[in-house]
Design an enzyme around this catalytic site. Sequence first.
Site, PDB file in Angstrom:
ATOM      1  CD  GLU A   1      -3.207  -0.839   2.046  1.00 32.37           C
ATOM      2  OE1 GLU A   1      -3.137   0.068   2.889  1.00 32.37           O
ATOM      3  OE2 GLU A   1      -4.195  -1.585   1.947  1.00 32.37           O
TER       4      GLU A   1
ATOM      5  CD  GLU B   1      -3.785  -5.827   3.858  1.00 29.84           C
ATOM      6  OE1 GLU B   1      -4.685  -5.078   4.301  1.00 29.84           O
ATOM      7  OE2 GLU B   1      -2.571  -5.571   3.965  1.00 29.84           O
TER       8      GLU B   1
HETATM    9  C1  NOJ Z   1      -4.317  -2.266   5.046  1.00 33.86           C
HETATM   10  C2  NOJ Z   1      -2.975  -2.497   5.666  1.00 33.86           C
HETATM   11  O1  NOJ Z   1      -2.088  -3.085   4.761  1.00 33.86           O
HETATM   12  C3  NOJ Z   1      -3.027  -3.264   6.976  1.00 33.86           C
HETATM   13  O2  NOJ Z   1      -1.817  -3.032   7.614  1.00 33.86           O
HETATM   14  C4  NOJ Z   1      -4.221  -2.799   7.773  1.00 33.86           C
HETATM   15  O3  NOJ Z   1      -4.226  -3.315   9.065  1.00 33.86           O
HETATM   16  C5  NOJ Z   1      -5.475  -3.216   7.047  1.00 33.86           C
HETATM   17  N1  NOJ Z   1      -5.488  -2.645   5.709  1.00 33.86           N
HETATM   18  C6  NOJ Z   1      -6.771  -2.824   7.753  1.00 33.86           C
HETATM   19  O4  NOJ Z   1      -6.835  -1.455   7.874  1.00 33.86           O
END
Ligand code: NOJ
Length: 448
Positions: A163, A353
Amino acid sequence: MGFPKDFMWGAASAAYQIEGAYREDGKGPGIWDVAVGKPGLIPFGETGNVACDHYHRFREDVAMMKEMGLKYYRFSISWPRVMPNGVGEINQKGFEFYTNLIDELIAKGIEPMVTLFHWNFPYALQKKGGWFNDASPDWFAEYTKQVVDRLSDRVKYWITINEPQVFLGSGYGRGNFPPFITGSLTEQFLLVHHVLLAHAKAVQIIRNHAKVTPIIGMAPTGPCFVPEDDSEEALERARQESFDFDKDFALFSNSLYADPVFLGDYPDRAYEIFEEATNIIKPAELSLISQPLDFYGANIYYSLAKPVEAGYPANCYQGNPKTPMGWPIVPEVMYYAPKFLYERYKKPILITENGIAGFDFVHMDGKVHDPYRIDYTRRYLLQLKKAAEEGVEVAGYMHWSVMDNFEWLQGYDKRFGLAYVDYQTGRRILKDSAYWYKEVIERNGENL
Ligand code: NOJ
């Protein structure tokens, strides 16, 4: 029909969010280790100092992953744990931890998937300007080489960067994440360019030095618009909006990062917004950045939608279903995002994710009942399945997260795990969703 036979089912985590042991065995500080001390930043002054104590409990955690039936486990390496100053000195103890973790996973039949950078940038390098520094791509390359030399005999799946939208957009654009910088437009472009060069150099190193033939991608996130009705015009509008951006949203967009990586050049909009871009990009850098990748990793949680209801943000309306993070529940995004990304970038889509936070607690029967997580995941997976059935190459799905953990600025209240973590005792309890997910994995999604 349904998911492909070799569909990759797994769950994910990130080092800072679960490991703890923040200054043990020679680990150096990262920017999150330093930031969490800032008064008022995180509710109750919570930190990742101990987190889930995964550093000490990893064997138990891997056994738990086995019980969940996971086939893949996506985790990240803490750069300052293995290189306390970011470059130079190696912390053998740090590497020992990852070596043991990987051995344990393999012994239990779980395929490791390594993310090289998930936000906790070495503090020693931040003091030298962090991603602003022209040398930052080489710092990342040096770190990658050390990791590849030690772990690539057993690791096949690699994700370079997680990200960039968030660690740059929030960290260097809006300035509400470490390192809390509000960069000018020129600075913002420089950062994006450095991060993409770092990514590319890492890809080259993995390809040239990995001992087992590697499978490489990155894990961006980004806005996806879902069409507001069934018309062709709405579909086209959603498609275009998913890759467009303005200057306030540039760092959070899809195409600013993915176009140069997959298509070989920044989108036109980038050249309009970042006037210095052409002076910053040096010859041959665009071809370096577009190193071939094996998949498009996508972190997908919610979508943006039009039309905007007066007084609400883009994806909200009065009474719309939301998760405790305040994120709208829009399962269709798990159909449209893979579809749009696949059409544009033509790479298999790996969901790196997806998941939902809850305020889970242990019920009177000693179990953790989370029917909403099952329902949410089921809805999203059904949409992913639809995409797969319509010809989108969908490689796999990594649920966020394998266990409750430190949700950055939100601390510990928002629980994303398939396993519940009792932070007082360290005890883990598989939630109902973990048992449900196990069945989904066993039946390759046929029971959805
Ligand atoms: C994106 C991130 O990569 C992760 O670290 C985070 O905990 C989750 N989304 C949920 O917000």
